[in-house]
Design an enzyme around this catalytic site. Structure first.
Site, PDB file in Angstrom:
ATOM      1  CD1 TRP A 136      -2.462  -1.690   0.111  1.00 22.98           C
ATOM      2  CD2 TRP A 136      -2.874  -1.368   2.285  1.00 22.98           C
ATOM      3  NE1 TRP A 136      -3.528  -2.483   0.453  1.00 22.98           N
ATOM      4  CE2 TRP A 136      -3.805  -2.301   1.778  1.00 22.98           C
ATOM      5  CE3 TRP A 136      -2.936  -1.004   3.624  1.00 22.98           C
ATOM      6  CZ2 TRP A 136      -4.790  -2.880   2.579  1.00 22.98           C
ATOM      7  CZ3 TRP A 136      -3.912  -1.582   4.423  1.00 22.98           C
ATOM      8  CH2 TRP A 136      -4.830  -2.502   3.917  1.00 22.98           C
ATOM      9  N   PRO A 137       1.110   1.865  -1.151  1.00 25.59           N
ATOM     10  CG  PRO A 137       0.894   2.689  -3.324  1.00 25.59           C
ATOM     11  CD  PRO A 137       0.305   1.688  -2.382  1.00 25.59           C
ATOM     12  CB  CYS A 138       2.031   5.330   2.780  1.00 26.95           C
ATOM     13  SG  CYS A 138       3.324   4.298   3.493  1.00 26.95           S
ATOM     14  CG  HIS A 139       6.444   5.053  -1.706  1.00 23.45           C
ATOM     15  ND1 HIS A 139       5.883   3.796  -1.605  1.00 23.45           N
ATOM     16  CD2 HIS A 139       6.659   5.252  -3.038  1.00 23.45           C
ATOM     17  CE1 HIS A 139       5.786   3.261  -2.810  1.00 23.45           C
ATOM     18  NE2 HIS A 139       6.252   4.132  -3.692  1.00 23.45           N
ATOM     19  NE  ARG A 140       3.431   4.322  -5.952  1.00 27.52           N
ATOM     20  CZ  ARG A 140       2.905   3.193  -6.404  1.00 27.52           C
ATOM     21  NH1 ARG A 140       1.587   3.085  -6.493  1.00 27.52           N
ATOM     22  NH2 ARG A 140       3.679   2.181  -6.759  1.00 27.52           N
TER      23      ARG A 140
END
Length: 214
Positions: free
Chosen positions: A182-186
């Protein structure tokens, strides 16, 4: 050997007996004696700790997260029978639901492929037990921000019809149980700044640079 004896044996097995650990872990999992199966894996962004249940991948921890605290959290929030698996194993068709060892194998492969730039979307069974309430709504929304793209905390809040919940969105990203998947870095601050990242800002920069260069 009863269930408690199996778990005690797994926890006490020396670190260099990886194959024995995995065999015992698979047998314990088959007997329904394991709540969470964990595995440490190396990666270009540092060591990762993966945790899976019979429902799917439940947690990804970065190298900077204290291991003992992560294991204690998993035991408290999912179940006390947390077992280490140190090497790849084979799925066991006799187990009910999803095989946790197979989930760890698939997650390890897909994470390596993603970090090598060969994979853009993950395809894994997930256990979302650690994603609840509004935070869970935010966290499940993160994969909608595609590879190579970014969004702001405010944009996520607005998309969820909670435009005033910008800070809550930031907290949800900071407590995301499945980073990378779940790409929270984006997700960035409204002013375009990086914001925070549980894996560290340097890792966030590397991930964004990797994706933008693809």
């Amino acid at each position: 050997m009863n269930g408690d004896d199996v778990i005690d044996t797994l926890r006490g097995a020396p670190a260099d007996t990886g194959r024995l650990r995995d065999r015992l872990a698979r047998e314990a999992h088959q007997e329904g004696l394991v709540d969470v199966l964990v595995r440490s894996v190396d990666s270009p962004i540092g060591g990762l700790l993966l945790a899976a249940t019979p429902q799917g991948l439940a947690y990804v921890a970065f190298e900077g997260e204290p291991r003992d605290e992560v294991l204690q959290m998993l035991a408290a929030k999912i179940g006390p029978r947390v077992v280490q698996a140190s090497a790849s194993g084979s799925p066991d068709e006799a187990t009910g639901g999803v095989d946790a060892t197979g989930v760890l194998d698939d997650a390890t492969t897909q994470l390596h492929d993603y970090l090598a730039g060969r994979l853009r979307e993950f395809s894994l069974p997930l256990d979302t037990v650690l994603a609840s309430g509004f935070r869970g709504l935010v966290q499940r929304r993160l994969p909608d921000v595609g590879y190579g793209h970014t969004a702001t905390y405010r944009e996520i809040a607005t998309a969820l019809d909670k435009p005033g919940a910008v800070r809550a969105v930031g907290t949800a990203c900071a407590t995301n149980p499945l980073p990378l998947v779940w790409p929270c870095h984006r997700i960035l601050r409204s002013d375009g700044g990086l914001g925070g990242y549980r894996g560290g800002l340097e890792v966030k920069r590397r991930l964004l640079a990797m994706e933008s260069a693809a």
